[in-house]
Design a protein around this motif. Sequence first.
Motif, PDB file in Angstrom:
ATOM      1  N   GLY B 306       0.672  -1.437  -0.075  1.00 52.46           N
ATOM      2  CA  GLY B 306       0.162   0.021  -0.183  1.00 52.46           C
ATOM      3  C   GLY B 306       0.948   1.271   0.157  1.00 52.46           C
ATOM      4  O   GLY B 306       2.302   0.979   0.287  1.00 52.46           O
ATOM      5  N   GLY B 307       0.315   2.409  -0.075  1.00 52.24           N
ATOM      6  CA  GLY B 307       0.822   3.867  -0.283  1.00 52.24           C
ATOM      7  C   GLY B 307      -0.320   4.874   0.517  1.00 52.24           C
ATOM      8  O   GLY B 307      -1.131   4.881   0.302  1.00 52.24           O
ATOM      9  N   LEU B 308       0.566   5.431   0.531  1.00 53.30           N
ATOM     10  CA  LEU B 308       0.265   6.636   1.187  1.00 53.30           C
ATOM     11  C   LEU B 308       0.185   7.944   0.806  1.00 53.30           C
ATOM     12  O   LEU B 308       1.668   8.549   1.226  1.00 53.30           O
ATOM     13  CB  LEU B 308       0.048   6.809   2.803  1.00 53.30           C
ATOM     14  N   LEU B 309      -0.605   9.191   0.171  1.00 46.25           N
ATOM     15  CA  LEU B 309       0.126  10.761  -0.512  1.00 46.25           C
ATOM     16  C   LEU B 309      -0.730  11.720   0.518  1.00 46.25           C
ATOM     17  O   LEU B 309      -1.671  11.087   0.269  1.00 46.25           O
ATOM     18  CB  LEU B 309      -0.286  10.353  -1.419  1.00 46.25           C
ATOM     19  N   ALA B 323      -3.750   3.907  -0.373  1.00 47.82           N
ATOM     20  CA  ALA B 323      -4.772   2.175  -1.099  1.00 47.82           C
ATOM     21  C   ALA B 323      -3.521   1.564  -0.838  1.00 47.82           C
ATOM     22  O   ALA B 323      -2.497   1.550  -0.271  1.00 47.82           O
ATOM     23  CB  ALA B 323      -4.977   2.803  -2.695  1.00 47.82           C
ATOM     24  N   ALA B 324      -4.942   0.262  -0.705  1.00 49.81           N
ATOM     25  CA  ALA B 324      -3.920  -1.377  -0.720  1.00 49.81           C
ATOM     26  C   ALA B 324      -4.694  -1.920  -1.122  1.00 49.81           C
ATOM     27  O   ALA B 324      -5.453  -1.500  -1.895  1.00 49.81           O
ATOM     28  CB  ALA B 324      -3.961  -0.990   0.520  1.00 49.81           C
ATOM     29  N   LYS B 325      -3.421  -2.855  -1.299  1.00 47.40           N
ATOM     30  CA  LYS B 325      -3.848  -4.201  -2.088  1.00 47.40           C
ATOM     31  C   LYS B 325      -3.205  -5.756  -1.842  1.00 47.40           C
ATOM     32  O   LYS B 325      -2.389  -5.400  -1.060  1.00 47.40           O
ATOM     33  CB  LYS B 325      -3.206  -4.451  -3.493  1.00 47.40           C
ATOM     34  N   TYR B 357      -8.962  -4.557  -2.011  1.00 46.72           N
ATOM     35  CA  TYR B 357      -8.396  -4.049  -1.919  1.00 46.72           C
ATOM     36  C   TYR B 357      -8.657  -3.100  -1.896  1.00 46.72           C
ATOM     37  O   TYR B 357     -10.435  -2.954  -1.748  1.00 46.72           O
ATOM     38  CB  TYR B 357      -8.104  -3.368  -3.382  1.00 46.72           C
ATOM     39  N   SER B 358      -8.560  -1.586  -1.203  1.00 44.43           N
ATOM     40  CA  SER B 358      -8.860  -0.778  -0.581  1.00 44.43           C
ATOM     41  C   SER B 358      -8.252   1.135  -0.874  1.00 44.43           C
ATOM     42  O   SER B 358      -6.963   1.275  -1.142  1.00 44.43           O
ATOM     43  CB  SER B 358      -9.044  -0.989   1.191  1.00 44.43           C
ATOM     44  N   MET B 359      -9.308   1.931  -0.519  1.00 44.99           N
ATOM     45  CA  MET B 359      -9.234   2.998  -0.880  1.00 44.99           C
ATOM     46  C   MET B 359      -9.621   3.771   0.753  1.00 44.99           C
ATOM     47  O   MET B 359     -10.067   3.406   0.675  1.00 44.99           O
ATOM     48  CB  MET B 359      -9.140   3.836  -2.571  1.00 44.99           C
ATOM     49  N   GLN B 360      -8.896   4.879   0.642  1.00 47.67           N
ATOM     50  CA  GLN B 360      -9.601   5.784   2.059  1.00 47.67           C
ATOM     51  C   GLN B 360      -8.399   7.440   1.701  1.00 47.67           C
ATOM     52  O   GLN B 360      -7.262   7.715   0.573  1.00 47.67           O
ATOM     53  CB  GLN B 360      -8.731   5.653   3.498  1.00 47.67           C
ATOM     54  N   VAL B 361      -9.616   8.362   1.501  1.00 50.55           N
ATOM     55  CA  VAL B 361      -9.660   9.664   1.547  1.00 50.55           C
ATOM     56  C   VAL B 361      -9.710  10.589   2.360  1.00 50.55           C
ATOM     57  O   VAL B 361     -10.582  10.201   3.606  1.00 50.55           O
ATOM     58  CB  VAL B 361     -10.459  10.708   0.215  1.00 50.55           C
ATOM     59  N   LYS B 362      -8.977  11.350   3.669  1.00 49.54           N
ATOM     60  CA  LYS B 362      -9.513  11.903   5.035  1.00 49.54           C
ATOM     61  C   LYS B 362      -8.786  13.341   4.472  1.00 49.54           C
ATOM     62  O   LYS B 362      -7.757  13.640   4.177  1.00 49.54           O
ATOM     63  CB  LYS B 362      -8.458  11.131   5.783  1.00 49.54           C
TER      64      LYS B 362
END
Lengths: 173, 458
Positions: B306-309, B323-325, B357-362
């Motif tokens: 996964g990665g984060l920006l 996002a992560a897979k 997979y998953s995605m997140q916006v915060k």
Amino acid sequence: MKKNNQKNVKTETFFSDKINRKGKTAVMKFIRPLLIFLIFVIMVPDQTTLAGQQTQTRKPDAHFYNIDRETTIEGQVEDLRFEARYEGKAHFLILLVREKNSSELIEVETAPAWFFQTDIHKGEKVRLVGSISEESPGKKVIMAREIKINNRTITLRDRRGFPVWSGGRGRRR
Amino acid sequence: MNILEKSKGKGKVTKKSLIEKKKFTFLNKKIISIPTILFIICLIADFAPAQTVQFSLAHNAVSNIFQSYQPLSDQLTNAGLSFGGDSSSLALYGNLDINYLYKYSGLSSFAGKLGVDLLVPVGAKSAFYLALEGEAVLFRSLYDYFNHSTIRFIGNFKSYLSSSTILRLDSESRLNNYKYSIFDYLAETLTLSLDNYFQSKTTIKFEASYGFKLYFHPGITTGTDSTGTTPAVMNYYIFSGINSMLSTNNQYQPVPLAHNGPGGPGSGHHNPRDNYNMGGSYSIRGIPYQNVYYTGSKNIQVFSFGGLLAQGLGDNLGLSFSAAKQWYLKGENPFSSSDEYFMVENPTYDRFAWDGYSMQVKLTAVITEKLTGEVQYDYYSRQFPGITSMDLDGNSLGITRKDKRHQVSTRLQLDLSRVSLFASYAYLKNSSNDPWFNWSGSVFSAGLIWNLNVSASR
């Protein structure tokens, strides 16, 4: 075999007139640790008092939290290090913060747990409240009570300066 | 003279006496474990030269507690007491937690944890963190099959490669022992992460993780379980002739366990309220969790990346996207269903139950000096290898269960000098190719975290 049974029946009757056999054993096992706990609470001296009487051997550069010398500073993190501050205690995360207004470099003592629980980087803006001392000319040290970073506020000490960092220190917050 | 010896003295050891002995022993363990844990934690907290005690209390109102197509509401209160945080290199910590449900109180639980950890510095920029902890979780009698004890070993390494770059390696080994022994497992997780902060207030992070989980005996079944109690589920099994299952190597083959057809217990439908009353050996859709009979272990291996920006917007706003897979490398779910209850740990559901997979916006905001808020959107696409979708009558659809979930949540937190107050709201919508898991629901939570000063410390 019959004699033994009769002897055991008598012994059990003595203990279990009012309480059945299962309940007695369960109750005794419940009461035992409770009794030991009560003995310790009554007999063992107050650890707060003992801690207060002990002399903490501290490194020359360290200081105690002084609420009369509280201050608020804003700045940017220039460097970080993990450093021993007090003998016999864990290393503390120390931040080097360049104060926004005076561009002065200030050493900020946070907490031992913080090294693992929070990811902080050089260049991040911080706003902190803490007790300040000038250990030597030109060297200011702040023992942080509250730090605002990454849009969140982290409380390290209460208003009297006592630490509130929690256990399980390796976990991310 | 205990029950067994008395039975022997009378001439025979009966099955009933054995079952009673095992029940009695287990009950004693339950009774002594709570005060013993409480005593040990209070004793250690009392002895520790410098400790912080933290009290937390949260109340949750849930519209769909079992997260199924027939929403059932309930309220949960969670109270916790934790201690720890001494400035010593080697320190003790622990906590007690009570989770109470008002309508479906069979899922209420009590947990106690005690651990010791050690910080080992390596130079000025790196350190190891090691911890060993034990935990016991007890449910009420209806769901006491979920009772378990855990031994956990944690080893972390964190290093500043530069002042703005962090490398971290986390390891967790976990051994769980359940009353219903089909859930017993050993798990190991290794996570490697690297992140960097740029002067533009941008953070980039990458994370890779490998997980291994070994179920010791997910298919075991005997006349009685390990506590000597005959599970109710056994009444509904029909076994094929054992001889016909022997292979040429004289090994037992997995025996599929049949259950009554539509209209009977274990048939895969009814409603969550009725199925809840069948207890912890049944999934919430009314099917026994154990679906095959064999002796032996099963393991699952997963890998995720996964990665984060994250970007700072001014002084008071922050926006992040991650996002992560996750992939299954080996194995599949050994149980008939994977149930996820709200705020109640179900042994059939964890990170090893799915791939996808998953995605997140915060968005986070500092509203005032003491008030912060955040709004978050999560999206999950998951499939559950080994779990077959069924229709509402309990008939197999012949496809692997797949879920898609949308989740929106918001939180406000007020940080006072020693108390933090929070309130949060979340709305969830889950779509699945298994109609039982087409559901939506909301959660409202409010609570506080209170740091109780215990004694002075540096």
